[in-house]
Design a protein around this motif. Structure first.
Motif, PDB file in Angstrom:
ATOM      1  N   THR A  78       8.189  -0.426   5.079  1.00 49.02           N
ATOM      2  CA  THR A  78       7.142  -0.035   4.337  1.00 49.02           C
ATOM      3  C   THR A  78       7.545   0.467   3.174  1.00 49.02           C
ATOM      4  N   GLN A  79       7.885   0.810   2.322  1.00 54.72           N
ATOM      5  CA  GLN A  79       7.434   1.760   0.583  1.00 54.72           C
ATOM      6  C   GLN A  79       6.117   1.802   0.663  1.00 54.72           C
ATOM      7  N   LEU A  80       5.751   3.229   0.998  1.00 57.58           N
ATOM      8  CA  LEU A  80       4.009   3.293   0.515  1.00 57.58           C
ATOM      9  C   LEU A  80       3.863   3.734  -1.101  1.00 57.58           C
ATOM     10  N   LEU A  81       5.314   4.432  -1.553  1.00 54.53           N
ATOM     11  CA  LEU A  81       5.687   4.662  -2.726  1.00 54.53           C
ATOM     12  C   LEU A  81       6.381   4.162  -3.614  1.00 54.53           C
ATOM     13  N   GLU A  82       6.224   3.192  -5.013  1.00 50.50           N
ATOM     14  CA  GLU A  82       6.570   3.232  -5.684  1.00 50.50           C
ATOM     15  C   GLU A  82       6.745   3.529  -6.804  1.00 50.50           C
ATOM     16  N   GLN A  83       8.303   3.487  -7.650  1.00 53.60           N
ATOM     17  CA  GLN A  83       8.753   4.755  -8.745  1.00 53.60           C
ATOM     18  C   GLN A  83       9.348   3.673  -9.674  1.00 53.60           C
ATOM     19  N   SER A 109       0.756   3.245  -5.935  1.00 55.81           N
ATOM     20  CA  SER A 109       0.372   3.262  -3.861  1.00 55.81           C
ATOM     21  C   SER A 109      -0.642   2.057  -4.056  1.00 55.81           C
ATOM     22  N   SER A 110      -0.539   1.835  -2.400  1.00 58.73           N
ATOM     23  CA  SER A 110      -1.893   1.221  -1.993  1.00 58.73           C
ATOM     24  C   SER A 110      -3.058   2.112  -1.624  1.00 58.73           C
ATOM     25  N   SER A 111      -1.882   2.959  -0.998  1.00 61.52           N
ATOM     26  CA  SER A 111      -2.663   4.503  -0.252  1.00 61.52           C
ATOM     27  C   SER A 111      -3.574   5.208  -0.568  1.00 61.52           C
ATOM     28  N   VAL A 112      -4.251   6.047  -0.419  1.00 62.17           N
ATOM     29  CA  VAL A 112      -4.454   7.100  -0.898  1.00 62.17           C
ATOM     30  C   VAL A 112      -3.925   8.507  -0.520  1.00 62.17           C
ATOM     31  N   PHE A 113      -3.926   8.913  -1.754  1.00 62.02           N
ATOM     32  CA  PHE A 113      -3.053  10.684  -0.943  1.00 62.02           C
ATOM     33  C   PHE A 113      -4.005  12.151  -1.925  1.00 62.02           C
ATOM     34  N   SER A 114      -4.048  12.610  -0.580  1.00 57.80           N
ATOM     35  CA  SER A 114      -4.877  14.240  -1.051  1.00 57.80           C
ATOM     36  C   SER A 114      -4.077  15.106  -1.906  1.00 57.80           C
ATOM     37  N   SER A 115      -2.664  15.012  -1.913  1.00 62.97           N
ATOM     38  CA  SER A 115      -1.341  15.327  -3.664  1.00 62.97           C
ATOM     39  C   SER A 115      -0.513  14.497  -3.865  1.00 62.97           C
ATOM     40  N   ALA A 128       5.942  12.439  -4.413  1.00 63.27           N
ATOM     41  CA  ALA A 128       6.014  13.012  -3.129  1.00 63.27           C
ATOM     42  C   ALA A 128       4.695  12.595  -2.986  1.00 63.27           C
ATOM     43  N   GLY A 129       3.662  12.015  -2.104  1.00 61.28           N
ATOM     44  CA  GLY A 129       2.564  11.597  -1.595  1.00 61.28           C
ATOM     45  C   GLY A 129       1.978  12.246  -0.147  1.00 61.28           C
ATOM     46  N   ALA A 130       1.396  12.889  -0.266  1.00 61.04           N
ATOM     47  CA  ALA A 130       0.970  13.870   1.007  1.00 61.04           C
ATOM     48  C   ALA A 130      -0.798  13.159   1.312  1.00 61.04           C
ATOM     49  N   ARG A 131      -0.443  12.741   2.845  1.00 58.20           N
ATOM     50  CA  ARG A 131      -1.852  12.256   3.514  1.00 58.20           C
ATOM     51  C   ARG A 131      -2.145  13.174   4.685  1.00 58.20           C
TER      52      ARG A 131
END
Lengths: 115, 112
Positions: free
Chosen positions: B1-6, B25-31, B90-93
């Motif tokens: 599953t690709q979490l980050l779509e561009q 993304s459907s996810s929350v990222f810290s940065s 690039a997203g970081a959780r």
């Protein structure tokens, strides 16, 4: 100047052969990473290391292994190369924080073709 | 599953035009970080955004982190041929480098 180098830059091998890709950094960074880059997938993490003797699996680690015997090097080994492992491989390093917000410094990449 | 779509995946524009690249993304990222990659080279970091709603400017490039920290955008004003390359978000959780995910990439070509 500090840098991160990869060798070889290009490699063609046959299915079933063992292949090792070298990564060497002179940044004195604790963290090192291996990624593969494929069209439509961006960069996917294979393995990473937070320091000497530490290694961890990433999201696509099957068929790959790494070892970290010193700060500067993180070689990536394909135990038995498969055609699905044809890709461009990037090594990266960063400083010590685990926050995920550090700058990752990438090498120039190794293009691997498995026939 | 690709979490980050561009989006878009590919963009070809004339020099001087403006453009926007999206990272969702459907996810929350810290940065969230943006990298640029030129052919035959590794990605190079452009910017890191860490606060929801944050806007950072780097010359003609403007980066925005969504209020809910699920998305980001990169806007380039008056694009130049030197802007040509592959742009990656690039997203970081929370939880270390295992939780850093790269987007699918946007390939930009600026025609003189």
């Amino acid at each position: 100047d500090a840098e991160i180098t990869q060798s070889p830059r290009h490699k063609i091998t046959e299915t079933g052969r063992q292949v090792t890709l070298a990564c060497h950094q002179t940044w004195n960074h604790n963290n090192m990473f291996w990624y593969r880059q494929d069209l439509g997938h961006g960069l996917r993490l294979i393995h990473y290391s937070y320091g000497v003797q530490d290694t961890n699996k990433g999201e696509v680690s099957d068929g790959y292994s790494v070892s970290r015997s010193n700060t500067e090097d993180l070689p990536l080994t394909l135990e038995s190369a498969a055609s699905s492992q044809t890709s461009v491989y990037f090594c990266a390093s960063s400083e010590s924080s685990l926050a995920g917000t550090d700058t990752q410094y990438f090498g120039p990449g190794t293009r691997l073709t498995v026939l | 599953t690709q979490l980050l779509e561009q989006s878009p995946q590919f963009l070809s524009i004339q020099e001087g035009e403006n453009l926007t690249v999206y990272c969702n993304s459907s996810s929350v990222f810290s940065s969230l970080q943006w990298y640029r990659q030129e052919p035959g080279e590794g990605p190079v970091l452009l910017v890191t955004v860490v606060t929801g709603g944050e806007v950072k400017k780097l010359k003609r490039l403007t980066f925005q982190f969504g209020d809910a920290r699920k998305d980001s955008s990169l806007h380039i004003t008056a694009a130049q041929p030197g802007d040509t390359g592959l742009y990656l978000c690039a997203g970081a959780r929370s939880g270390g480098y295992q939780k850093v995910t790269f987007g699918t990439g946007t390939k930009l070509q600026v025609i003189p």
